[in-house]
Write a protein that holds these residues in place. Structure first.
Motif, short mmCIF file in Angstrom:
data_model
loop_
_atom_site.label_atom_id
_atom_site.label_comp_id
_atom_site.label_asym_id
_atom_site.label_seq_id
_atom_site.Cartn_x
_atom_site.Cartn_y
_atom_site.Cartn_z
N ARG A 55 0.84 -1.19 0.00
CA ARG A 55 0.00 0.00 0.00
C ARG A 55 0.89 1.26 0.00
O ARG A 55 1.73 1.41 -0.86
N PHE A 100 -9.78 -14.26 -0.28
CA PHE A 100 -10.91 -13.35 -0.47
C PHE A 100 -11.23 -12.67 0.86
O PHE A 100 -11.86 -13.25 1.75
N LYS A 101 -10.75 -11.45 1.02
CA LYS A 101 -10.97 -10.67 2.23
C LYS A 101 -10.82 -9.20 1.91
O LYS A 101 -10.41 -8.83 0.80
N ARG A 102 -11.17 -8.35 2.86
CA ARG A 102 -11.21 -6.91 2.59
C ARG A 102 -9.84 -6.32 2.29
O ARG A 102 -9.65 -5.65 1.27
N PHE A 103 -8.87 -6.54 3.16
CA PHE A 103 -7.52 -5.99 2.98
C PHE A 103 -6.57 -7.14 2.70
O PHE A 103 -6.42 -8.05 3.52
N HIS A 129 -2.65 -11.07 8.66
CA HIS A 129 -2.31 -10.79 7.26
C HIS A 129 -1.25 -11.71 6.69
O HIS A 129 -1.03 -11.71 5.47
N ASP A 132 -2.45 -13.75 3.73
CA ASP A 132 -3.14 -13.04 2.64
C ASP A 132 -2.90 -13.66 1.27
O ASP A 132 -3.72 -13.49 0.36
N GLU A 186 -10.09 -14.20 8.56
CA GLU A 186 -11.15 -13.94 7.60
C GLU A 186 -11.00 -14.86 6.38
O GLU A 186 -9.98 -14.84 5.69
N ASN A 187 -12.03 -15.68 6.13
CA ASN A 187 -12.05 -16.59 4.98
C ASN A 187 -10.81 -17.48 4.90
O ASN A 187 -10.22 -17.66 3.85
#
Length: 322
Positions: A55, A100-103, A129, A132, A186-187
């Motif tokens: 980022r 598949f997650k937001r960040f 993370h 990821d 997440e996921n």
């Protein structure tokens, strides 16, 4: 160590409750030094919060190079420490298999040697993370960190291996770091026999802490939980209860992260609890995300001094606050 402590330690190792002792090639977390400690020996350690290589940080590195995210004050501090432990808030791999997650984050392996050059020695992967880029990306991140001359911990080929305590050093006494993710992923399916981060139950974590303390009453135990509600300045009641239980089990210091804020610092039964020390190399999204801290430990055979070093983050670069 008495004969009783020696026998206890051997039994605990056979049950997988103590870290192995050997070479990195043998899958062990640390090869203890043969140097004998004297009462005057001391060791300096520094712990940082979240280190992101994507980022906004990615943009800074691509435009100005990896050295741009380090300041002179941080370099000077790290130069005084034998070990610097950071929470790596992203996989660092060429593998692109996003969950598949937001960040979803990913850093470039070519940037890792700069972390080592500036003094970072250990990277904690027990966070939300590290996964990821999937399980292959997780294991490749470990490999990339090792190739860059640093030690990864908190993630491995199975949950049991990921949860092993890190034996950080043996001089002037044994110093353990226990990484633990204390939140749901997440996921990402819970498959403990597959590549995982350290996310065992609180009861198992407490048993590990207690077992280390019983086997080696003079050791120093640091627990690093990744937990809490993001962008909050206070821990939750559940965190406070869990932190107190960790100290009751034998932890000497708790250094948390995940909230991207500097949260409450508490002393319980004489032991420091940092619920979250915030960010380190990061692109703050809000003003409260740009204020954080480092924790400096100076440990001798019988004492430990804990210092809180406030930092500010500007253009993704942390520097000691004046």
């Amino acid at each position: 160590m008495t004969m009783m402590h020696l026998l206890t330690a051997l039994w605990l190792a056979s049950q997988g409750l103590l870290p192995s002792v050997g070479t990195q090639k043998d899958g062990c977390l640390f090869s203890p030094s043969t140097v004998q400690a004297s009462s005057e020996d001391s060791i300096t350690l520094v712990f940082t919060g979240d280190l992101l290589l994507d980022r906004g940080v990615r943009r800074v590195i691509e435009q100005r190079g990896e050295d741009a995210v380090f300041s002179h004050s941080i370099d000077s501090l790290f130069g005084e420490a034998r070990h610097v432990v950071a929470n790596l808030e992203c996989p660092v791999t060429h593998i692109q298999s996003p969950v598949f997650k937001r960040f979803v984050f990913r850093g470039e392996p070519a940037w890792l040697p700069a972390l080592r050059r500036h003094g970072i020695t250990h990277l904690n992967l027990a966070n939300n993370h590290s996964i990821d880029q999937g399980r292959k990306g997780l294991l490749d991140t470990r490999r990339q960190i090792e190739q860059a001359g640093m030690t990864p911990f908190g993630a491995d080929s199975t949950l049991q291996r990921a949860a092993r305590p890190l034996l950080l050093d043996t001089v002037p006494r044994r110093i353990y770091v226990l990484p633990t993710l204390r939140m749901a992923l997440e996921n990402y399916a819970y498959l403990p026999e597959q590549p995982s981060v350290s996310m065992e139950s609180i009861d198992t974590l407490l048993k590990r802490i207690s077992s280390l303390r019983q086997a080696d009453p003079q050791c120093y135990i640091v627990v690093c939980p990744h937990w809490g509600a993001e962008h909050r300045l206070q821990p939750t009641i559940d965190q406070r209860i869990a932190a107190h239980r960790m100290v009751d089990a034998g932890a000497d210091c708790i250094i948390g992260h995940h909230t991207h804020t500097l949260q409450t610092i508490e002393t319980y039964r004489g032991k420091p609890i940092y619920y979250s020390i915030g960010n380190f190399i990061f692109d703050p999204l809000k003003p409260i995300n740009s204020r954080a801290a480092l924790v400096k430990l100076t440990i001798t055979a019988t004492t430990a001094r804990v210092e809180t070093l406030p930092i500010v983050i500007r253009n993704c670069q942390p520097r000691l606050a004046k």
